[in-house]
Design a protein around this motif. Structure first.
Motif, PDB file in Angstrom:
ATOM      1  N   GLU A  72       0.830  -1.196   0.000  1.00 29.43           N
ATOM      2  CA  GLU A  72       0.000   0.000   0.000  1.00 29.43           C
ATOM      3  C   GLU A  72       0.874   1.260   0.000  1.00 29.43           C
ATOM      4  O   GLU A  72       1.860   1.348   0.721  1.00 29.43           O
ATOM      5  N   GLY A  73       0.498   2.232  -0.827  1.00 32.90           N
ATOM      6  CA  GLY A  73       1.227   3.488  -0.887  1.00 32.90           C
ATOM      7  C   GLY A  73       2.355   3.521  -1.895  1.00 32.90           C
ATOM      8  O   GLY A  73       2.912   4.588  -2.166  1.00 32.90           O
ATOM      9  N   ALA A  74       2.704   2.366  -2.456  1.00 34.05           N
ATOM     10  CA  ALA A  74       3.782   2.319  -3.447  1.00 34.05           C
ATOM     11  C   ALA A  74       3.278   2.818  -4.799  1.00 34.05           C
ATOM     12  O   ALA A  74       2.081   2.767  -5.095  1.00 34.05           O
ATOM     13  N   GLU A  75       4.212   3.309  -5.627  1.00 35.85           N
ATOM     14  CA  GLU A  75       3.844   3.749  -6.968  1.00 35.85           C
ATOM     15  C   GLU A  75       3.883   2.585  -7.945  1.00 35.85           C
ATOM     16  O   GLU A  75       2.976   2.391  -8.747  1.00 35.85           O
ATOM     17  N   PRO A 110      -3.508  13.788 -17.162  1.00 36.03           N
ATOM     18  CA  PRO A 110      -3.999  14.085 -15.813  1.00 36.03           C
ATOM     19  C   PRO A 110      -5.432  13.621 -15.569  1.00 36.03           C
ATOM     20  O   PRO A 110      -5.812  13.341 -14.423  1.00 36.03           O
ATOM     21  N   ASP A 111      -6.244  13.541 -16.634  1.00 36.10           N
ATOM     22  CA  ASP A 111      -7.649  13.176 -16.445  1.00 36.10           C
ATOM     23  C   ASP A 111      -7.861  11.669 -16.353  1.00 36.10           C
ATOM     24  O   ASP A 111      -8.983  11.214 -16.082  1.00 36.10           O
ATOM     25  N   GLN A 112      -6.818  10.879 -16.554  1.00 34.79           N
ATOM     26  CA  GLN A 112      -6.964   9.431 -16.449  1.00 34.79           C
ATOM     27  C   GLN A 112      -6.849   9.006 -14.982  1.00 34.79           C
ATOM     28  O   GLN A 112      -6.003   9.503 -14.241  1.00 34.79           O
ATOM     29  N   ARG A 113      -7.689   8.077 -14.581  1.00 35.07           N
ATOM     30  CA  ARG A 113      -7.682   7.615 -13.197  1.00 35.07           C
ATOM     31  C   ARG A 113      -6.764   6.415 -13.053  1.00 35.07           C
ATOM     32  O   ARG A 113      -6.850   5.455 -13.825  1.00 35.07           O
ATOM     33  N   CYS A 114      -5.892   6.457 -12.059  1.00 36.38           N
ATOM     34  CA  CYS A 114      -4.990   5.341 -11.785  1.00 36.38           C
ATOM     35  C   CYS A 114      -5.619   4.411 -10.755  1.00 36.38           C
ATOM     36  O   CYS A 114      -6.198   4.868  -9.760  1.00 36.38           O
ATOM     37  N   LEU A 115      -5.514   3.129 -11.005  1.00 38.57           N
ATOM     38  CA  LEU A 115      -6.084   2.112 -10.129  1.00 38.57           C
ATOM     39  C   LEU A 115      -4.974   1.179  -9.662  1.00 38.57           C
ATOM     40  O   LEU A 115      -4.580   0.268 -10.391  1.00 38.57           O
ATOM     41  N   PRO A 116      -4.419   1.387  -8.464  1.00 37.79           N
ATOM     42  CA  PRO A 116      -3.374   0.480  -7.973  1.00 37.79           C
ATOM     43  C   PRO A 116      -3.971  -0.854  -7.571  1.00 37.79           C
ATOM     44  O   PRO A 116      -5.021  -0.922  -6.920  1.00 37.79           O
ATOM     45  N   LEU A 117      -3.295  -1.929  -7.968  1.00 35.12           N
ATOM     46  CA  LEU A 117      -3.723  -3.281  -7.624  1.00 35.12           C
ATOM     47  C   LEU A 117      -2.613  -3.941  -6.812  1.00 35.12           C
ATOM     48  O   LEU A 117      -1.469  -4.011  -7.262  1.00 35.12           O
ATOM     49  N   LEU A 118      -2.956  -4.415  -5.641  1.00 37.41           N
ATOM     50  CA  LEU A 118      -1.964  -4.952  -4.712  1.00 37.41           C
ATOM     51  C   LEU A 118      -1.642  -6.401  -5.045  1.00 37.41           C
ATOM     52  O   LEU A 118      -2.522  -7.257  -5.070  1.00 37.41           O
ATOM     53  N   PHE A 119      -0.358  -6.662  -5.295  1.00 39.54           N
ATOM     54  CA  PHE A 119       0.147  -8.022  -5.501  1.00 39.54           C
ATOM     55  C   PHE A 119       1.269  -8.248  -4.492  1.00 39.54           C
ATOM     56  O   PHE A 119       2.408  -7.857  -4.731  1.00 39.54           O
TER      57      PHE A 119
END
Length: 263
Positions: A54-57, A70-79
């Motif tokens: 969590e919190g990593a790029e 900038p208008d694109q939403r980033c979705l982090p997925l935890l592995f």
């Protein structure tokens, strides 16, 4: 071959109809993304990317960031980077479900994968989870440049020529063996079969790997590469790399045999 029928190539309209794409972003240099990868990023509403905690790029997002808006939403997925099977299985399934939720909401989604999407890639596990859990949701794969190919290309900048494979030669890409005995046996097998080795994840093994290369007389025939494609990239003959180095994102190319007919 009798009975073989070539599959039809997808048309541009068919490709644009797919709302979920797994994209290989290459080893590090954003200039090494393919045209297809950049086009997929440009068309996406949601950019999903793997993170280890969590919190990593995440490295894949860092590689692709030049091509994002900038208008694109980033979705982090935890592995999670763990040895236990259950947390990893749960993460792959959760990622597949999260991606499909976005698609069902009408979003165009890209999942970034470092390197190639099918070679030692988290994306491969997500691909299988998608197929098994959501067989009605189509998706596409866009390949990326593998680190071994990028390393062979980068070596030329230092006047080191190590083609990955000539005609009739083999190329074996795999993680570095865990023991010196296995490594030595692999070198012997590769020499007998005229196979070039692309060994990933050298890392903490480097001290004994270097010693084994020296004993085999291969320090000048092996190429060490660290953080290929990144600004601090280092590509050098194995002889130039000290044995007390403990590299992380590193690989080794070993060519023991050259063809008899050369320019």
């Amino acid at each position: 071959m009798a009975g073989w029928v070539p599959l039809p190539l997808s048309t541009s309209s068919e490709c644009s109809a797919v709302q979920l794409t797994l994209v290989g972003v290459g080893p590090g240099n954003p200039e090494l993304l393919t045209v297809a990868a950049v086009r997929a990023l440009e068309a996406a509403d949601v950019i999903a990317h793997p993170i280890a905690h969590e919190g990593a790029e995440g490295m894949a997002l860092a590689i692709a960031s030049r091509w994002l808006r900038p208008d694109q939403r980033c979705l982090p997925l935890l592995f999670p980077m763990v040895a236990e099977a259950e947390p990893r299985i749960a993460a792959w399934r959760a990622a597949a479900d999260a991606l499909v939720d976005e698609v069902r909401a009408g979003k165009r989604v890209v999942l970034l994968c470092e390197g190639d999407v099918s070679l030692f890639a988290t994306g491969s596990y997500v691909q299988l989870a998608l197929r098994r859990r959501h067989p009605d949701v189509p998706f596409a794969l866009i390949p990326g440049i593998p680190s071994v190919c990028a390393a062979a290309a980068a070596a030329v900048e230092g006047s080191h020529d190590i083609p990955l494979a000539f005609q009739q030669e083999g190329l074996l890409i795999r993680p570095c063996p865990d023991t010196e005995a296995e490594f030595t046996a692999l070198l012997d097998s590769a020499r007998r079969t005229s196979t070039v080795l692309g060994l990933l994840k050298v890392g903490q093994r480097w001290s004994w790997v270097r010693a084994a290369l020296e004993q085999a007389g291969l320090l000048d025939q092996a190429l060490f590469a660290q953080r290929v494609g990144w600004p601090d990239q280092w590509v050098a003959p194995a002889r130039a790399v000290p044995d007390d180095l403990k590299p992380y994102f590193s690989l080794l190319l070993v060519r023991q045999i050259w063809p008899e007919v050369l320019p």
